[in-house]
Design an enzyme around this catalytic site. Structure first.
Site, PDB file in Angstrom:
ATOM      1  N   GLU A 240     -16.161 -10.758   3.723  1.00  0.00           N
ATOM      2  CA  GLU A 240     -15.024 -10.520   2.837  1.00  0.00           C
ATOM      3  C   GLU A 240     -14.447 -11.827   2.296  1.00  0.00           C
ATOM      4  OE1 GLU A 240     -11.347  -9.102   4.607  1.00  0.00           O
ATOM      5  OE2 GLU A 240     -10.970  -7.812   2.895  1.00  0.00           O
TER       6      GLU A 240
ATOM      7  N   CYS B 248     -10.525  -1.566  14.745  1.00  0.00           N
ATOM      8  CA  CYS B 248     -10.829  -2.989  14.939  1.00  0.00           C
ATOM      9  C   CYS B 248     -10.958  -3.352  16.414  1.00  0.00           C
ATOM     10  CB  CYS B 248      -9.738  -3.840  14.331  1.00  0.00           C
ATOM     11  SG  CYS B 248      -9.340  -3.360  12.663  1.00  0.00           S
TER      12      CYS B 248
ATOM     13  N   GLU C 131       0.837  -1.202   0.000  1.00  0.00           N
ATOM     14  CA  GLU C 131       0.000   0.000   0.000  1.00  0.00           C
ATOM     15  C   GLU C 131       0.876   1.259   0.000  1.00  0.00           C
ATOM     16  OE1 GLU C 131      -3.204  -0.565   2.678  1.00  0.00           O
ATOM     17  OE2 GLU C 131      -4.176   1.317   2.184  1.00  0.00           O
TER      18      GLU C 131
ATOM     19  N   GLU D 298       2.138   1.651  -3.353  1.00  0.00           N
ATOM     20  CA  GLU D 298       1.057   2.124  -4.231  1.00  0.00           C
ATOM     21  C   GLU D 298       0.856   3.628  -4.055  1.00  0.00           C
ATOM     22  OE1 GLU D 298      -2.728   0.177  -3.635  1.00  0.00           O
ATOM     23  OE2 GLU D 298      -3.709   1.412  -5.166  1.00  0.00           O
TER      24      GLU D 298
ATOM     25  N   GLU E 182     -14.056 -12.613  -5.650  1.00  0.00           N
ATOM     26  CA  GLU E 182     -12.705 -12.206  -6.059  1.00  0.00           C
ATOM     27  C   GLU E 182     -11.642 -12.770  -5.131  1.00  0.00           C
ATOM     28  OE1 GLU E 182     -15.599 -10.442  -5.512  1.00  0.00           O
ATOM     29  OE2 GLU E 182     -14.696  -8.553  -4.861  1.00  0.00           O
TER      30      GLU E 182
ATOM     31  N   CYS F 192      -8.398  -1.895   4.087  1.00  0.00           N
ATOM     32  CA  CYS F 192      -8.276  -3.006   5.044  1.00  0.00           C
ATOM     33  C   CYS F 192      -9.599  -3.408   5.668  1.00  0.00           C
ATOM     34  CB  CYS F 192      -7.332  -2.627   6.175  1.00  0.00           C
ATOM     35  SG  CYS F 192      -5.720  -2.155   5.591  1.00  0.00           S
TER      36      CYS F 192
ATOM     37  N   SER G  67      -7.353   1.867  -2.452  1.00  0.00           N
ATOM     38  CA  SER G  67      -6.163   1.082  -2.731  1.00  0.00           C
ATOM     39  C   SER G  67      -6.581  -0.285  -3.256  1.00  0.00           C
ATOM     40  CB  SER G  67      -5.361   0.926  -1.444  1.00  0.00           C
ATOM     41  OG  SER G  67      -4.473  -0.154  -1.572  1.00  0.00           O
TER      42      SER G  67
ATOM     43  N   LYS H 245     -15.481  -9.496   8.091  1.00  0.00           N
ATOM     44  CA  LYS H 245     -14.446 -10.358   7.516  1.00  0.00           C
ATOM     45  C   LYS H 245     -15.051 -11.656   7.002  1.00  0.00           C
ATOM     46  CE  LYS H 245     -10.718  -7.918   8.049  1.00  0.00           C
ATOM     47  NZ  LYS H 245      -9.911  -7.515   6.879  1.00  0.00           N
TER      48      LYS H 245
END
Lengths: 160, 573
Positions: free
Chosen positions: B360, B502, B278, B281, B365, B298, B318, B357
């Protein structure tokens, strides 16, 4: 086209805030007969209100429906006078015969059912209204006849 | 200052304070169900009623301000009777299956009925029978257990700015539902799980993967691998009644091995890896005139939020996968090769403070060739449950370290668990990537702490960088609206879905107040303070992973394994 109808109503409420929600819902239902998902999404974008909020408000009131009305729209009165005169049995009969719950429309769009609190015809209790026509002192048997006559009318109209 | 009297004691309070706040400070407990710290009172549950002298009716303490000379009784027979009746009425249509409930032992309603000494069902109402909503990969809804306190609706609307749910219908037919009463999966819900944290009963819980994980652990043909997120080790203690802010990293790793995980990895390693990707990037975007400000990726709730509400910002996010998914990807590629195991035989379990999560890891993907990077996600709460089920005494564990090759971490990766941590870690490494020198001051105070929106301007070798850190999606919405309106001074924005990051995730131990969440945050920064390795780009195993496998940051292999893409989502907003 329904989207255009809703659009037309919304342009009459340019720059409206959430206060205008109920009048808009009423006008849309007046024009469309019910509140479709698409209509709610359009209204939600226009008023910048989440769809869940609009659904919450609309379900709070009995007047809004989310399925189009059927060709024969049954309104069963569950007001006090009708209740005393046995409207519960009447409602059960309609539900059983039409296989519908209040607020629903049959898949062939022929019948729909709505429960209302009072139609102001307490002297005629129990009252059922089909497409604006009042039926007084309805017994379950009389009701079966009303439904039957609707079905017969359709059978005659049906293409052979 | 105001002076008033409660239960015969003289109490000082600030002007404008509610009775509840003043009493709480004095150590006088008043029960509540609908009250939420930090939000305006709603006064719906009527459990906090007190007797105010001169008032004909009982007064809700949560919404009534104290007045000078007020005389309050908080435990008179009239008050206790009213409170008990209110609980009894809530119980009148509540299912009696506490033994089988996800909240058994942690339910506010259960606790209240215990405290009130209710021993029989006094009122018998018609039970609601609505279907379970099992549609969401993250959150399970059991409407029958809902007491309509409205806390989930409020946190969803007022804190997160989502409004996926609201009250539907009226009176005795009311329930909490989505627009058009669809499943949660079709709504705008971002799976953050803040609603689960505030739910007083078992109406909301996480979709559990515990049974699948237990089955995998007992399957001799599988290599079961665990990874644990930075915020888990500092909050797991609360599951076992230990003081908030206790770090159990080593003991937890030992416990996971006892449970039967073949390898235990540290997601903070993948956080270091994320920083390399990141950070590179970001530097790449700045140098080549790419889309700015860059937004962090994230937090899966935040990603879904952008896909739904702000699709025009998708190019800003990102392309890096989250640390969980990066770890999953290198486990089933690099690690599988190194150990010569078929990736299909690896069961990859991640332990996360998060319900999103779970969503996710189920994104298509995230499963190249139909092999998911991560197979199952357990929340911190589910880990607590697993350890209890397996009879593991955490206190008796000798601390152990995580396994190679993904066991080493810098403390920059560890502070990912707190709002501001990703930014701080990124700045430490981006500075190095640009200048070749270490960042002089490793502590960036303005972006630490529980504030919802924090900003800092950084000067990296003459390059002026605007950085913002937001947590809580309501805050993110405000910032995105500013950028939409033309704000241009920001280059890098860290967003975490949950307020505080988190450490306050939707999968964390229940009943944590603000102080507990702060302790978790302090625990992370304490680890950072005491650590030797404080920057991601000095993590030897990350460097080795690049040397042996990935090449360099943003390489082709990196792009294939560690980066992803996003797409606009059509849901009922």
């Amino acid at each position: 086209m329904s989207a255009q109808t809703v659009e037309r109503i919304l342009t009459q409420h340019q720059g409206a805030s959430r206060d205008a929600l109920i009048p808009i819902l009423q006008e849309v239902q007046e024009a469309e007969g019910y509140l479709s998902r698409e209509a709610v999404i359009q209204i939600s974008k226009h008023l910048k209100l989440p769809a869940s909020k609009i659904y919450g408000v609309a379900t709070f009131y009995n007047q809004f429906r989310f399925q189009p009305k059927g060709k024969y729209h049954f309104m069963v009165c569950r007001g006090t006078a009708c209740h005393v005169k046995g409207s519960d049995k009447v409602l059960q009969t309609v539900m059983k015969q039409l296989k519908l719950s209040p607020g629903q429309t049959s898949r062939d769009r022929m019948f729909s059912l709505e429960v209302v609190a009072c139609m102001g015809a307490c002297g005629l209790a129990p009252v059922v209204n089909v497409n604006g026509e009042f039926y007084a002192k309805v017994s379950p048997r009389k009701l079966a006849q009303i439904i039957q006559s609707c079905r017969e009318k359709e059978a005659v109209n049906a293409p052979r | 200052m105001i002076t008033f009297e409660a239960d015969g004691r003289t109490i000082q309070a600030n002007e404008g304070e509610t009775i509840l706040t003043a009493l709480k400070r004095e150590g006088i407990q008043v029960p509540t169900l609908c009250h939420m710290e930090g939000l305006p009172p709603s006064g719906a549950c009527r459990l906090c009623v007190v007797e105010v002298e001169g008032s004909p009716t009982l007064t809700p303490a949560c919404s009534f301000p104290v007045a000078p000379g007020m005389k309050i009784k908080t435990r008179s027979p009239k008050v206790l009777e009213a409170r008990r009746t209110n609980v009894e009425l809530l119980l009148s249509n509540h299912p009696d299956d506490c033994l089988y409930c996800a909240r058994n032992g942690k339910c506010d309603l259960q606790t209240l009925s215990m405290e009130m000494g209710i021993r029989q069902r006094l009122y018998r109402g018609k039970k609601t029978t609505r279907e379970l909503d099992v549609s969401s990969p993250s959150i399970l809804r059991d409407p029958d257990k809902c007491i309509l306190c409205g806390r989930c609706v409020r946190v969803c609307e007022e804190v997160q700015g989502i409004s996926a749910i609201d009250f539907v219908n009226r009176g005795s037919r009311a329930f909490i539902g989505t627009a058009f009463d669809t499943g949660l999966n079709l709504s705008s819900c971002v799976n953050c799980g803040q609603c689960v944290l505030v739910c007083p009963t078992g109406a909301l819980s996480e979709t559990s993967s515990l049974a699948d994980v237990v089955a995998a652990l007992s399957d001799p043909d599988k290599l079961v691998v665990a990874q644990h997120a930075p915020a888990v080790s500092v909050s797991l203690a609360e599951e076992f009644g230990v003081k908030p802010g206790t770090d159990l990293d080593g003991k937890m790793v030992a416990a996971l091995r006892r449970v039967g995980f073949d390898r235990v990895f540290d997601t903070s390693f993948a956080a270091d890896l994320t920083i390399m990707e990141e950070g590179s990037e970001l530097v790449h975007r700045i140098k080549t005139g790419g889309v700015l400000p860059m937004l962090t990726s994230c937090s899966p709730g935040w990603i879904k939020f952008v896909e739904e509400f702000y699709p025009e910002f998708i190019p800003n996010i990102s392309t890096c996968k989250s640390p969980q998914q990066m770890m999953g990807a290198v486990i089933k590629s690099f690690f599988a090769q190194r150990e010569a195991v078929d990736p299909a035989k690896i069961v990859s379990v991640s332990i996360m403070p998060c319900t999103a999560k779970k969503f996710e890891c189920s994104r298509p993907e995230m499963a190249p060739g139909h092999i998911p990077d991560v197979d199952y996600v357990l929340t911190t709460r589910e880990l607590g449950q697993l350890l209890r089920m397996f009879g593991i005494d955490l206190a008796a564990m000798e601390p152990e370290g995580a396994d190679t090759p993904f066991g080493e971490r810098s403390s920059a990766g560890k502070i990912f668990g707190a709002s501001g941590g990703v930014m701080e870690a990124a700045v430490r490494s981006a500075y190095f990537l640009i200048t070749g020198k270490e960042y002089p001051d490793l502590k960036i105070q303005p972006i630490r702490g529980m504030h919802g929106c924090k900003e800092v301007r950084l000067n990296i070798d003459g390059l002026e960088l605007g950085a913002a850190v937001v947590s809580g999606l309501g805050q993110a919405r405000k910032l995105l609206d500013q950028i939409k309106a033309g704000r241009k001074d920001l280059h890098f924005i860290e967003v975490m879905t949950c307020p505080g990051g988190c450490i306050n995730g939707g999968g964390q131990p229940l009943k944590a107040d603000l102080e507990a969440v702060k302790s978790r945050m302090q625990a992370l920064y304490k680890i950072d303070r005491e650590e030797q390795l404080r920057v991601s780009h000095r993590n030897k195993w990350v460097l080795r992973l690049y040397e042996e496998f990935l090449g360099k940051p943003l390489s082709e292999t990196s792009h294939r394994l560690l980066h992803t893409h996003y797409a606009q989502r059509d849901v009922l907003l």
